[in-house]
Design an enzyme around this catalytic site. Structure first.
Site, short mmCIF file in Angstrom:
data_model
loop_
_atom_site.label_atom_id
_atom_site.label_comp_id
_atom_site.label_asym_id
_atom_site.label_seq_id
_atom_site.Cartn_x
_atom_site.Cartn_y
_atom_site.Cartn_z
CD1 TRP A 1 -7.26 -9.09 7.56
CD2 TRP A 1 -9.10 -8.37 6.49
NE1 TRP A 1 -7.01 -7.81 7.11
CE2 TRP A 1 -8.11 -7.35 6.46
CE3 TRP A 1 -10.32 -8.15 5.88
CZ2 TRP A 1 -8.34 -6.12 5.84
CZ3 TRP A 1 -10.55 -6.93 5.27
CH2 TRP A 1 -9.56 -5.93 5.25
CD GLU B 1 -3.26 -10.46 12.19
OE1 GLU B 1 -2.38 -10.06 12.95
OE2 GLU B 1 -4.14 -9.73 11.70
NE ARG C 1 -6.79 -9.04 16.20
CZ ARG C 1 -6.15 -8.41 15.25
NH1 ARG C 1 -5.02 -7.80 15.48
NH2 ARG C 1 -6.65 -8.35 14.03
CG ASN D 1 -4.22 -2.51 17.17
OD1 ASN D 1 -3.34 -1.77 16.74
ND2 ASN D 1 -4.91 -3.33 16.40
CD GLU D 2 -7.37 -1.81 13.28
OE1 GLU D 2 -7.87 -2.93 13.44
OE2 GLU D 2 -6.90 -1.43 12.19
CG HIS E 1 -1.61 -9.61 7.12
ND1 HIS E 1 -0.77 -8.58 6.73
CD2 HIS E 1 -2.85 -9.07 7.23
CE1 HIS E 1 -1.48 -7.47 6.63
NE2 HIS E 1 -2.74 -7.73 6.91
CD GLU F 1 -2.58 -1.95 11.90
OE1 GLU F 1 -3.30 -2.63 11.14
OE2 GLU F 1 -2.61 -2.05 13.12
C1 GLA Z 1 -5.81 -4.69 11.77
C2 GLA Z 1 -4.97 -4.82 13.02
C3 GLA Z 1 -3.65 -5.49 12.82
C4 GLA Z 1 -3.76 -6.60 11.83
C5 GLA Z 1 -4.30 -6.07 10.55
C6 GLA Z 1 -4.38 -7.11 9.46
O1 GLA Z 1 -5.83 -3.48 11.20
O2 GLA Z 1 -4.76 -3.60 13.67
O3 GLA Z 1 -3.23 -5.98 14.08
O4 GLA Z 1 -4.59 -7.59 12.32
O5 GLA Z 1 -5.60 -5.61 10.76
O6 GLA Z 1 -4.81 -6.59 8.24
#
Ligand code: GLA
Length: 637
Positions: free
Chosen positions: A285, A325, A80, A118-119, A328, A277
């Site tokens: 990770w 993930e 991604r 996203n981020e 996670h 989040e």
């Molecule tokens: C990031 C992403 C999420 C996920 C988390 C895992 O913040 O936005 O999609 O991958 O990390 O900690």
């Protein structure tokens, strides 16, 4: 979700391949089903554009949209956040899917918010390909008014034969045989942040055109993880500021990192914000991913609320069986509902419901801490006097004792309005422009207390050294003059003497300070600068200006900041210290809310009157904070 008290769900963040199985062909059946299911159960959706994960077909059709790293390597699809931010094909495709979603779901009753991408800037923030080089040149032409000589002067390109005669010669700072040009590197970082921001605003505008009334956000990660974005420039573009925060297993005081992150994002939002989040337990990770300790998830979530979050979300709802993930944590773990995490999630749902009235209130602070991405980027470039220093560590050095002393802080830019503060702290500001420097000096001259950390004010906005002595831009207001820097080797320690703790020491940095109006508060007791001032105090105009010309040990810095706060008339959130208990107050129009969070594992009693909202019990005289627990008191005014 109903059992856990879930009120909103982020939907479809990385679902591009499912939503658009082939270029221009859409399949919304899954989203339709999900949104209906949520809505039928009274749960809102934060509907995402999936543009952080372009599908394989997209890159097969547009291979030039794959990013190239600084060594010239083209990265592949198959994960991604791997795309060239300046690629016209990527932008077209991203806006097409955003438009299709907006047009289909603008009036859907479940959709309460748009979640864009996203981020931004996580994993890959920069691409060094030829298309990016063209975009960089366009950005530079706009900045330097098409005047290549202005760029040459700003970058100091007479050095090492870098003078440019033609715009086409200007490249991204690709890998070379020796160190890059600092001003070139800094403009590149500014460009990369702006380039991603332009992708955000382009998607936002497409959503707004179809759906003017639903707010849009994207999730930040303000403190340690995403260094690539100047969030001060981003925040005003968001309808709601949201942030992600994860604990680092190696950090023994992660609650301080969490608090700093919360204060920073609250300052950027100018009030309440949304935690988009965090995790219920371990992430996947880090080298070793520590599980949260009993009660830690609840403390984390409620600490985010204390620092201004008006909503608490997790990545992720259900722990994945497959994919990158799969290890996670989630709200619903692999083990299912017969699990401690699930029971804690349900408890948190009830806690948040009990705190509903806190929404909209915010924190007022008497202390401001300067945080600036340009200064951070510039000081972390190669070839610095001490290349071991990290901006975030230096800020946290100063934030930590304030957190421990229960002093509320805001974060500000160098040019922010400082008139409401008693004390402004500048832990590290290697780079500052004239406006920022004058603003900070003016604050002290008009009666405020300014405290500046070492090696601040060293360079201007183009990374040009301020000549005539250090700390350049702050020499006059601090009343000092340094003619030479003496950074210390890792492990090297100097002793300090003066009006500070008896065994005070310092590491990382020293400099030959001469007093020019200031008085010495502490000096070096040994080493090559024996007798030279290490901490100074000056009285410019009506105020006070301190210079901390070294990196004192944590007890010494705490003692120093305690004295500075005291002299500046700064009051803590609660006067009586209770070891291990964090104290934060949110103030609303009708009530004040005192959050007390026990990180020490012992608990304690804190003086206050009112109603403890998590238990619903009246408190009179003092409230008991359970060991490892939290109390939130609506205080009697
Ligand atoms: C990031 C992403 C999420 C996920 C988390 C895992 O913040 O936005 O999609 O991958 O990390 O900690």
């Amino acid at each position: 979700m109903r059992e856990a008290g879930v009120t909103m769900v982020n939907v479809g963040i990385f679902s591009w391949a499912l939503l658009e199985p082939a270029e221009g062909q859409f399949d919304f059946s899954r989203t339709d089903r999900l949104l209906k299911l949520l809505h039928d159960n009274g749960i809102a959706a934060d509907l995402a554009t999936p543009t952080a994960a372009p599908p394989a077909w997209f890159f097969r059709a547009h291979p030039q949209a794959l990013p190239v790293d600084r060594d010239g390597r083209t990265l592949s699809y198959g994960s991604r956040q791997t795309f060239c931010p300046s690629s016209p094909a990527y932008r077209t495709a991203a806006l097409r899917i955003a438009r299709a979603l907006a047009e289909r779901y603008a009036d859907h009753p479940a959709v309460a918010m748009w979640h864009i991408h996203n981020e931004y800037g996580c994993h890959n923030a920069a691409c060094y390909c030829d298309t990016s080089a063209e975009a960089f040149r366009r950005w530079l032409q706009a900045k330097y008014g098409d005047d290549l000589d202005a760029l040459n002067h700003a970058w100091g390109t007479t050095f090492w034969s870098q003078w440019y005669y033609n715009w086409d010669e200007v490249l991204p700072p690709r890998a070379t045989g020796a160190d890059p040009n600092p001003a070139h590197l800094l403009d590149w970082r500014r460009f990369c942040s702006d380039e991603l921001l332009s992708l955000y605003t382009a998607e936002r505008d497409v959503l707004r055109a179809a759906d003017p009334s639903t707010p849009a956000t994207t999730n930040f990660m303000v403190n340690f993880s995403i260094e690539a974005l100047d969030y001060w420039r981003w925040a005003p573009e968001l309808d709601i500021v949201s942030n992600d925060h994860y604990l680092r297993s190696s950090d023994p005081e992660s609650e301080i990192d969490l608090a700093l992150s919360g204060d920073l994002v609250r300052s950027m939002a100018g009030g309440p914000w949304l935690l988009m989040e965090h995790s219920t337990g371990a992430v996947n990770w880090q080298p070793v991913n520590r599980a949260k300790r009993p009660g830690e998830m609840r403390r984390n979530a409620l600490a985010h609320v204390a620092h201004g979050a008006d909503g608490i979300a997790f990545f992720q709802w259900r722990a994945a069986k497959a994919g990158a993930e799969q290890w996670h944590s989630a709200m619903l773990p692999h083990a299912g509902t017969d699990s401690q995490i699930w029971r804690d999630v349900v408890q948190l749902g009830a806690d948040l419901k009990a705190l509903a009235e806190v929404r909209g209130s915010t924190t007022t602070a008497q202390v401001a801490v300067v945080w600036d991405w340009n200064a951070r980027w510039a000081m972390e470039q190669p070839s610095q006097p001490n290349g071991e220093l990290r901006f975030v560590d230096l800020v946290r050095d100063w934030y930590r004792p304030l957190w421990q002393a229960r002093v509320a802080v805001d974060f500000v830019r160098p040019d922010s309005d400082l008139s409401s503060y008693r004390l402004v702290l500048v832990p590290s500001l290697y780079l500052v422009d004239d406006t920022g420097a004058a603003n900070l000096a003016g604050f002290a001259e008009r009666g405020g207390t300014l405290t500046v950390g070492f090696h601040s004010g060293a360079v201007d906005e183009n990374c040009h050294v301020q000549l005539g002595g250090y700390p350049g831009a702050f020499r006059d207001v601090l009343g000092v003059h340094t003619d030479e820097l003496f950074p210390l080797l890792p492990g090297e320690t100097l002793s300090l003497t003066g009006a500070i703790p008896a065994d005070a020491t310092a590491t990382a940095w020293s400099e030959r300070v001469r007093l020019e109006g200031a008085e010495a508060v502490a000096s070096y007791a040994d080493g090559p600068l024996q007798g030279v001032p290490a901490v100074t105090r000056h009285s410019p105009g009506d105020g006070t200006a301190w210079y901390v010309a070294t990196r004192p040990d944590s007890e010494t810095l705490a003692a120093l900041l305690a004295r500075i706060c005291d002299e500046a008339g700064v009051e803590p959130v609660v006067a009586t210290p209770v070891k291990g208990i964090e104290a934060v107050r949110r103030t609303g129009p009708d009530a004040d809310y005192l959050f007390l969070i026990d990180h020490g594992g012992i608990g304690g009693e804190v003086p206050t009157d009112g109603v403890e909202l998590l238990t619903g019990k009246d408190v009179s005289g003092w409230v008991t904070v359970p060991a490892g627990g939290v109390a939130v008191v609506r205080e009697t005014r």
